[in-house]
Scaffold this active site. Structure first.
Site, PDB file in Angstrom:
ATOM      1  N   LEU A  28       1.581  45.856  35.847  1.00  0.00           N
ATOM      2  CA  LEU A  28       1.490  44.456  36.299  1.00  0.00           C
ATOM      3  C   LEU A  28       0.103  44.113  36.854  1.00  0.00           C
ATOM      4  CD1 LEU A  28       4.987  44.009  37.985  1.00  0.00           C
ATOM      5  CD2 LEU A  28       4.314  43.547  35.615  1.00  0.00           C
ATOM      6  N   GLY A  31      -2.098  38.192  35.911  1.00  0.00           N
ATOM      7  CA  GLY A  31      -1.483  37.321  34.904  1.00  0.00           C
ATOM      8  C   GLY A  31       0.029  37.306  35.085  1.00  0.00           C
ATOM      9  N   HIS A  32       0.625  38.487  35.177  1.00  0.00           N
ATOM     10  CA  HIS A  32       2.076  38.583  35.400  1.00  0.00           C
ATOM     11  C   HIS A  32       2.446  37.901  36.725  1.00  0.00           C
ATOM     12  CE1 HIS A  32       1.466  42.502  33.030  1.00  0.00           C
ATOM     13  NE2 HIS A  32       2.244  41.789  32.246  1.00  0.00           N
ATOM     14  N   GLY A 142       3.113  33.786  28.946  1.00  0.00           N
ATOM     15  CA  GLY A 142       1.694  33.459  29.067  1.00  0.00           C
ATOM     16  C   GLY A 142       1.080  33.003  27.746  1.00  0.00           C
ATOM     17  N   GLN A 148       2.678  35.059  19.993  1.00  0.00           N
ATOM     18  CA  GLN A 148       3.984  35.579  20.415  1.00  0.00           C
ATOM     19  C   GLN A 148       4.842  34.459  21.011  1.00  0.00           C
ATOM     20  OE1 GLN A 148       4.404  39.290  22.852  1.00  0.00           O
ATOM     21  NE2 GLN A 148       4.517  37.882  24.556  1.00  0.00           N
ATOM     22  N   VAL A 171      -4.655  33.741  32.988  1.00  0.00           N
ATOM     23  CA  VAL A 171      -5.400  34.021  34.224  1.00  0.00           C
ATOM     24  C   VAL A 171      -6.531  34.979  33.870  1.00  0.00           C
ATOM     25  CG1 VAL A 171      -5.242  34.890  36.587  1.00  0.00           C
ATOM     26  CG2 VAL A 171      -3.280  33.746  35.546  1.00  0.00           C
ATOM     27  N   ARG A 182      -3.885  46.450  29.337  1.00  0.00           N
ATOM     28  CA  ARG A 182      -4.777  47.369  28.619  1.00  0.00           C
ATOM     29  C   ARG A 182      -6.163  47.477  29.254  1.00  0.00           C
ATOM     30  NH1 ARG A 182      -2.696  48.730  23.447  1.00  0.00           N
ATOM     31  NH2 ARG A 182      -1.030  47.340  22.779  1.00  0.00           N
TER      32      ARG A 182
HETATM   33  P1  AMP Z   1       3.027  41.937  28.699  1.00  0.00           P
HETATM   34  O1  AMP Z   1       3.470  42.767  29.878  1.00  0.00           O
HETATM   35  O2  AMP Z   1       1.606  42.202  28.288  1.00  0.00           O
HETATM   36  O3  AMP Z   1       4.018  42.003  27.561  1.00  0.00           O
HETATM   37  O4  AMP Z   1       3.017  40.435  29.192  1.00  0.00           O
HETATM   38  C1  AMP Z   1       4.154  39.838  29.776  1.00  0.00           C
HETATM   39  C2  AMP Z   1       3.906  38.358  29.917  1.00  0.00           C
HETATM   40  O5  AMP Z   1       2.747  38.141  30.720  1.00  0.00           O
HETATM   41  C3  AMP Z   1       3.641  37.675  28.575  1.00  0.00           C
HETATM   42  O6  AMP Z   1       4.321  36.421  28.552  1.00  0.00           O
HETATM   43  C4  AMP Z   1       2.149  37.500  28.576  1.00  0.00           C
HETATM   44  O7  AMP Z   1       1.705  36.416  27.793  1.00  0.00           O
HETATM   45  C5  AMP Z   1       1.882  37.250  30.045  1.00  0.00           C
HETATM   46  N1  AMP Z   1       0.466  37.541  30.371  1.00  0.00           N
HETATM   47  C6  AMP Z   1      -0.220  38.671  30.073  1.00  0.00           C
HETATM   48  N2  AMP Z   1      -1.510  38.564  30.474  1.00  0.00           N
HETATM   49  C7  AMP Z   1      -1.635  37.328  31.029  1.00  0.00           C
HETATM   50  C8  AMP Z   1      -2.723  36.611  31.611  1.00  0.00           C
HETATM   51  N3  AMP Z   1      -3.938  37.133  31.734  1.00  0.00           N
HETATM   52  N4  AMP Z   1      -2.491  35.360  32.069  1.00  0.00           N
HETATM   53  C9  AMP Z   1      -1.254  34.795  31.955  1.00  0.00           C
HETATM   54  N5  AMP Z   1      -0.187  35.431  31.415  1.00  0.00           N
HETATM   55  C10 AMP Z   1      -0.373  36.668  30.953  1.00  0.00           C
END
Ligand code: AMP
Length: 267
Positions: A28, A31-32, A142, A148, A171, A182
């Protein structure tokens, strides 16, 4: 915060409760956190899931090296007063036959769909199952992963599922780099490369039509990218039409590698 590892006990707890849902793969970051804070403003219970979905990885090595940090994640979520955390096993998610068939809009063949075979099938598959288990009223996602988000919206509307997607802004760090799980695989100098690429795309986007892919790719490699999958311009207000000219309804979608770490963004 109540933590659940299986769907039966989770479902018992949330039955008849309106749920705001934030699906994640953990690792996390800010963004999350922004998605969760937005969800907390709604008068519903906030449920976060952490599941590194094996089916959306087209390379085993990428699945294995995906950043995982459960203790830190749990502590972040507790501090945010999240109501429920669901950390299922692969069997809990894939050990049943879901009600809805997978539906992939044709846009799933473009961008990441072209370069990561089976990726979006895996994404829609896991979301189909998570939605069936949780039956969320709202789902926060996000714009960082715009393709996606778009495909999940198409899936939900195709099956007339009663869950509303709330789109949340990307973010970024002060240097422009979008937060991503990543990023923890990158060294400080790699982050500088990602930042230069962000500023480069911002600089050229208004004149996108005068450059060809090979030129842009070469420039990104000069800035430090190891490999470039795509740099494409889409009008996101017009049902994702590829566009030559950039305007305010457009986003430049990029996917590239720094060493063996694949990064995506839309700017
Ligand atoms: P993930 O854990 O990468 O599968 O992301 C989970 C959720 O967080 C997805 O809806 C992503 O689009 C969102 N997300 C990931 N990075 C960001 C970011 N930098 N800003 C906003 N949302 C994000």
């Amino acid at each position: 915060m109540k933590i659940f590892k299986d769907k039966i006990s989770l479902q018992k707890e949330i039955l008849n409760k309106p749920i705001s849902f934030i699906p994640t793969m953990g690792g996390l970051h800010k963004g999350h956190i922004s998605l969760i804070k937005r969800s907390k403003k709604f008068k519903k219970k906030t449920l976060v899931s952490i599941f590194v979905n094996p089916r959306q990885f087209n390379k085993k090595s990428d699945y294995r090296s995906y950043p995982r940090n459960k203790l830190k994640d749990v502590s972040i979520l507790k501090n945010l007063n999240v109501n429920y955390l669901y950390i299922p096993s692969v069997k809990d998610i894939y050990g049943f036959k879901p009600k809805h068939k997978l539906y992939l809009d044709k846009f799933s063949k473009k961008l990441c769909g072209k370069f990561r075979k089976g990726h979006f099938e895996g994404v829609i598959n896991v979301m189909n199952r998570l939605i069936q288990i949780i039956k969320p009223k709202t789902i926060f996602m996000g714009k960082k992963d715009y393709q996606q988000l778009f495909l999940i919206k198409k899936f939900i509307s195709r099956h007339k599922i009663n869950s509303k997607i709330i789109e949340c802004n990307t973010v970024r760090q002060a240097n422009g780099v979008a937060f991503s799980s990543r990023n923890s695989l990158l060294k400080p100098n790699d982050i500088k490369i990602a930042s230069r690429i962000y500023y480069f795309i911002n600089k050229i986007k208004k004149k996108f039509d005068v450059y060809n892919f090979n030129f842009l790719k070469t420039e990104m490699i000069k800035l430090g990218a190891s490999k470039v999958d795509y740099i494409e311009n889409y009008n996101i207000k017009k049902n994702f039409i590829k566009s030559k000219k950039y305007n305010k309804n457009c986003k430049i979608f990029i996917a590239y590698y720094i060493k063996n770490v694949r990064l995506i963004d839309n700017i």
